[in-house]
Structures are given as structure tokens and as C-alpha cells.
Write an enzyme that holds these catalytic residues in place. Structure first.
Site, short mmCIF file in Angstrom:
data_model
loop_
_atom_site.label_atom_id
_atom_site.label_comp_id
_atom_site.label_asym_id
_atom_site.label_seq_id
_atom_site.Cartn_x
_atom_site.Cartn_y
_atom_site.Cartn_z
CD GLN A 175 -10.53 1.25 -5.54
OE1 GLN A 175 -9.91 2.75 -6.30
NE2 GLN A 175 -9.91 1.08 -4.12
CB THR A 203 -14.59 -11.61 -7.84
OG1 THR A 203 -15.93 -11.08 -6.59
CG2 THR A 203 -14.57 -12.09 -8.44
CG HIS A 204 -14.32 -13.20 -2.41
ND1 HIS A 204 -13.93 -12.05 -1.66
CD2 HIS A 204 -13.03 -14.12 -2.14
CE1 HIS A 204 -12.87 -11.86 -1.51
NE2 HIS A 204 -11.71 -13.06 -1.51
NE ARG A 261 -4.75 -7.74 -5.96
CZ ARG A 261 -3.98 -7.34 -4.77
NH1 ARG A 261 -3.86 -6.07 -4.33
NH2 ARG A 261 -2.78 -8.05 -4.85
CE LYS A 273 -18.98 -8.06 -6.55
NZ LYS A 273 -19.56 -8.10 -5.58
NE ARG A 313 -11.65 -8.43 3.41
CZ ARG A 313 -10.60 -7.22 2.93
NH1 ARG A 313 -9.39 -6.55 2.98
NH2 ARG A 313 -11.83 -6.20 2.03
CE LYS A 340 -4.17 -1.56 2.08
NZ LYS A 340 -3.63 -3.28 1.39
CG ASP A 343 -2.64 -3.79 -2.31
OD1 ASP A 343 -2.79 -5.18 -2.71
OD2 ASP A 343 -3.05 -3.74 -0.78
CG MET A 344 -6.59 1.70 -6.12
SD MET A 344 -5.08 2.76 -6.94
CE MET A 344 -5.55 3.12 -8.33
P1 FDA Z 1 -18.45 -9.36 -2.20
O1 FDA Z 1 -18.21 -8.51 -1.44
O2 FDA Z 1 -20.29 -9.03 -2.13
O3 FDA Z 1 -18.86 -11.07 -1.69
C1 FDA Z 1 -19.53 -11.98 -2.12
C2 FDA Z 1 -19.30 -12.57 -1.55
O4 FDA Z 1 -18.08 -13.83 -0.90
C3 FDA Z 1 -20.34 -12.92 -0.42
O5 FDA Z 1 -21.81 -12.91 -0.43
C4 FDA Z 1 -19.82 -13.68 0.83
O6 FDA Z 1 -20.18 -15.14 0.55
C5 FDA Z 1 -17.58 -14.00 0.53
N1 FDA Z 1 -17.26 -12.90 1.40
C6 FDA Z 1 -17.28 -11.31 1.16
N2 FDA Z 1 -15.56 -10.88 2.04
C7 FDA Z 1 -16.49 -11.59 2.97
C8 FDA Z 1 -15.69 -11.63 4.64
N3 FDA Z 1 -15.04 -10.87 4.45
N4 FDA Z 1 -16.16 -12.37 5.16
C9 FDA Z 1 -16.60 -13.84 4.91
N5 FDA Z 1 -17.35 -14.21 3.46
C10 FDA Z 1 -17.13 -12.89 2.78
N6 FDA Z 1 -10.64 -3.68 -2.56
C11 FDA Z 1 -9.08 -2.61 -2.62
O7 FDA Z 1 -10.47 -1.37 -2.44
N7 FDA Z 1 -7.78 -2.20 -3.34
C12 FDA Z 1 -7.11 -3.00 -3.13
O8 FDA Z 1 -6.16 -3.02 -3.33
C13 FDA Z 1 -7.74 -4.85 -3.29
N8 FDA Z 1 -7.44 -5.74 -2.85
C14 FDA Z 1 -7.96 -6.96 -3.21
C15 FDA Z 1 -6.83 -8.30 -3.33
C16 FDA Z 1 -7.74 -9.58 -3.82
C17 FDA Z 1 -6.74 -10.75 -3.73
C18 FDA Z 1 -8.66 -9.34 -3.45
C19 FDA Z 1 -9.83 -10.92 -3.28
C20 FDA Z 1 -9.74 -8.48 -3.09
C21 FDA Z 1 -8.94 -7.15 -2.74
N9 FDA Z 1 -9.50 -6.05 -2.45
C22 FDA Z 1 -9.41 -4.56 -2.49
C23 FDA Z 1 -11.65 -6.11 -2.22
C24 FDA Z 1 -12.53 -5.48 -2.53
O9 FDA Z 1 -12.33 -4.72 -3.71
C25 FDA Z 1 -13.43 -6.21 -1.86
O10 FDA Z 1 -14.19 -4.73 -1.73
C26 FDA Z 1 -14.16 -7.93 -2.20
O11 FDA Z 1 -13.19 -9.18 -2.71
C27 FDA Z 1 -15.25 -8.03 -1.94
O12 FDA Z 1 -15.75 -7.59 -2.67
P2 FDA Z 1 -15.98 -9.15 -4.03
O13 FDA Z 1 -16.35 -8.55 -5.40
O14 FDA Z 1 -15.52 -10.43 -3.29
O15 FDA Z 1 -18.16 -9.20 -3.62
#
Ligand code: FDA
Length: 299
Positions: A155, A214-215, A172, A175, A277, A91, A125-126
Site C-alpha cells: 500500500q 489503480t484507477h 499488487r 494506494k 467502495r 484476506k 490482499d493487504m
Molecule cells: P482514487 O481513489 O483517487 O480513484 C481514482 C479515480 O477512480 C476516482 O477519481 C474515480 O474516478 C475512480 N474511482 C475510484 N474508486 C471509485 C469508486 N468506488 N466508485 C467510483 N469511482 C471510483 N486496498 C488495500 O488496502 N488492500 C488491498 O489488498 C487492495 N486491493 C485492491 C485490488 C485492486 C484490483 C484494486 C484496483 C484496488 C485495491 N485496493 C486495495 C484499493 C486501493 O487501495 C484503493 O483504495 C482504490 O483502488 C482507490 O484508489 P485509486 O488508486 O483507484 O485512486
């Protein structure tokens, strides 16, 4: 997110730190480099790649930024020494971006050079939107100067992302975790998804290497379709997930032959990361409630 979960997410800052720490434990390797190394070793044993994050951001002194930079150099040395399959995620506010652009750039460049001689890679990271412009500028400057073992993050939440995606070699895509105003960011989850899908199309069409972070099942399914349509081999992209989130979905991606990289944070500055988180955990209300009941019962 259900109404109760959203309400709990809002009051999270009032939750006692030890409780936050306990609830957030699955998301963090532990306080020491040793903890990170043992998690990365386990992940590699499961055929998952890693990216190590030294916790610490928005530092307020050059000494603190230098400490974080030195911690990253130690991480790079350990990764090489232990032959781990991992890169690092940094970061820029942890490396001093808020203090001085040139100082931050020097810290970053030293890390990228260290990573290069060890055949490794640095992901920037962003952070929140006050840093977007400077982060992209720094990435572009270093990349134009021949620093190719370097990537950045976009993002999908931000309206500017489709424009910024053009010409970036290694991205990367996520969202975006930071809450941003409607003037610059989509607020509707479906609009954020649509922008994610569109940005992925732009990046894959121009031949960028993309970390699909993404998850969200809908986005994973869409990304799988996009890589299939283009006939991309698994070394042209990777999926990325956070430590402690949907590990069994990660297992399935690996079984299906995709690369999966897990984000592994470690260190003593765990609070800010943990809060982000927990705010995203869809079952946070249940966790906080169960923990509160447990504490009351123990008394
Ligand atoms: P969403 O939040 O809708 O989650 C989808 C599903 O995943 C949920 O319904 C749940 O099942 C599960 N889930 C998600 N988060 C969970 C949690 N904390 N505990 C339990 N279950 C959970 N952001 C950013 O602004 N700058 C960055 O540099 C990064 N870097 C980064 C690296 C990596 C490897 C990942 C995977 C993510 C990031 N992020 C990030 C975070 C990203 O922007 C985002 O906030 C999270 O990934 C959650 O978004 P999803 O796309 O997973 O969808």
C-alpha cells in the site's frame, strides 16, 4: 473529494443497509459463486482477466474461517472446471489471522497447494496496518518454502512500503484503502501518489511482477511510461481494477495491448466491502441524495 462528498462519506454508516446494498451493487458480482462465474466469463470474453474474492473478513471463529477457506477451494475448482482465466484474492483475517497464526497459515497453504495443482495463483490482499507485519511474514515464509504461485499487496499510503518492496517477487501495488495515522502513513494524496510511483520504480527495477492496481489516471499514465521506458513486454506486469470502477478505462488498456485483471468479489458478507467502495466513490453524495429523493417520492 468535494466537501459534501466527504461529509456524506462520514455519515455513510448511518445509511440504511438496503440502500448501501443497492448503491454498492455495481461493485459486487452477487451473493453466489454462480454470480461470480458469470461475471468472470463476461470479463474473459472482453479479454480481461479476473481475481475472485470471497467476501468475509475479521472472522471471529475457526468455523467461519474454515467456511471461507472451503468456499475458496470451490472457487478454484470452478475456475479450472470452466476454464476461466482468473486467480483468487484472499484476506488473511478471513482465514483466521486474528485467531491463530498457525491455523491461518495452514488454511492459506492448503489454498496455495490447491491452486498450484490447478496451475493457479493466490494473491494475499493487504488489510489494515495491524496486519501488515504478519501478512508479509506469512508471504515470505511460504515463498521461501517454494510456494511461488503466491503474491502479496503493498500500500503506497504506508511509509514503510519502499523498504518492504525490496526483494518481493510478485506484488499488487495499490494506494491502500484503510485510514491510518500520520505517524505511519502519508495523508496528502499527492504524497501517496509519489510513493506509489517510487514503489513501482523499485519493483520494476528489481524485476518483480507487478499488478498495478489503480484507477487514478495520473498513476496509470506514469505506470505506462515506466513500463515503456524499461521496454517491458505485456507479460511482465498487469493493470488491475475493481469491478464496477472505470470499466471503459480498462477497455482502453486492453485495446492497447496491456493485461488487465478485474477484482470480482462475491458472497453474502457484502457490507464492509461495500462501505469501503462507497466511501471512495467521488460522486457518492449525488448517489445518496438521489436515492434518498427516490425513496421520499415513492412514499
Ligand atoms: P482514487 O481513489 O483517487 O480513484 C481514482 C479515480 O477512480 C476516482 O477519481 C474515480 O474516478 C475512480 N474511482 C475510484 N474508486 C471509485 C469508486 N468506488 N466508485 C467510483 N469511482 C471510483 N486496498 C488495500 O488496502 N488492500 C488491498 O489488498 C487492495 N486491493 C485492491 C485490488 C485492486 C484490483 C484494486 C484496483 C484496488 C485495491 N485496493 C486495495 C484499493 C486501493 O487501495 C484503493 O483504495 C482504490 O483502488 C482507490 O484508489 P485509486 O488508486 O483507484 O485512486
Amino acid at each position: 473529494m468535494a466537501l459534501l462528498d466527504r461529509a456524506i462519506a462520514r455519515v455513510l454508516p448511518a445509511v440504511p443497509k438496503p440502500v448501501v446494498r443497492r448503491l454498492a451493487a455495481p461493485y459486487i458480482a452477487g451473493p453466489s459463486l454462480e454470480d461470480a462465474v458469470s461475471i468472470v466469463r463476461r470479463l474473459n470474453g472482453e479479454r480481461k482477466l479476473a481475481t475472485v474474492d470471497v467476501l468475509g473478513e475479521e472472522v471471529t471463529s475457526t468455523a467461519a474461517a474454515s467456511e471461507i477457506a472451503q468456499a475458496y477451494h470451490r472457487v478454484l475448482a470452478r475456475i479450472e472446471g470452466e476454464k476461466l482465466d482468473s486467480n483468487i484474492s484472499v484476506k488473511l483475517t478471513g482465514l483466521g489471522l486474528d485467531l491463530d497464526y498457525g491455523f491461518c497459515r495452514a488454511n492459506l497453504e492448503a489454498l496455495v497447494e490447491d491452486a498450484r495443482v490447478r496451475s493457479n495463483f493466490v494473491r494475499i490482499d493487504m488489510e489494515d496496518s495491524t496486519t501488515t507485519e504478519m501478512t508479509l511474514r506469512l508471504y515470505r515464509e511460504l515463498y521461501a518454502g517454494g510456494r511461488e504461485n503466491l503474491g502479496v499487496v503493498l500500500q503506497a499510503r504506508l511509509r514503510r512500503t519502499l523498504v518492504n518492496a525490496v526483494g518481493l517477487a510478485n506484488v499488487r501495488l495499490c494506494k491502500g484503502i484503510y485510514i491510518e495515522p500520520a505517524s505511519i502513513a502519508f495523508q496528502d494524496p499527492e504524497e501517496i501518489r509519489e510513493n506509489f510511483r517510487a514503489a513501482l520504480r523499485v519493483l520494476l527495477d528489481q524485476g518483480s511482477y507487478v499488478g498495478i492496481a489503480t484507477h487514478d489516471e495520473a498513476l496509470i499514465v506514469d505506470a505506462l511510461a515506466q513500463v515503456r521506458e524499461r521496454g517491458l513486454s505485456p507479460d511482465r506486469y498487469e493493470f488491475q481494477m475493481l469491478l464496477g470502477v472505470r470499466p471503459s478505462r480498462g477497455d482502453a488498456l486492453v485495446r492497447d495491448g496491456h493485461r488487465l485483471r478485474v477484482y470480482v468479489p462475491f458472497g453474502t458478507h457484502w457490507y464492509e466491502y461495500s462501505m469501503r467502495r462507497l466511501q471512495e466513490n467521488p460522486t457518492i453524495a449525488g448517489y445518496v441524495a438521489a436515492d434518498t429523493v427516490r425513496r421520499v417520492v415513492r412514499r
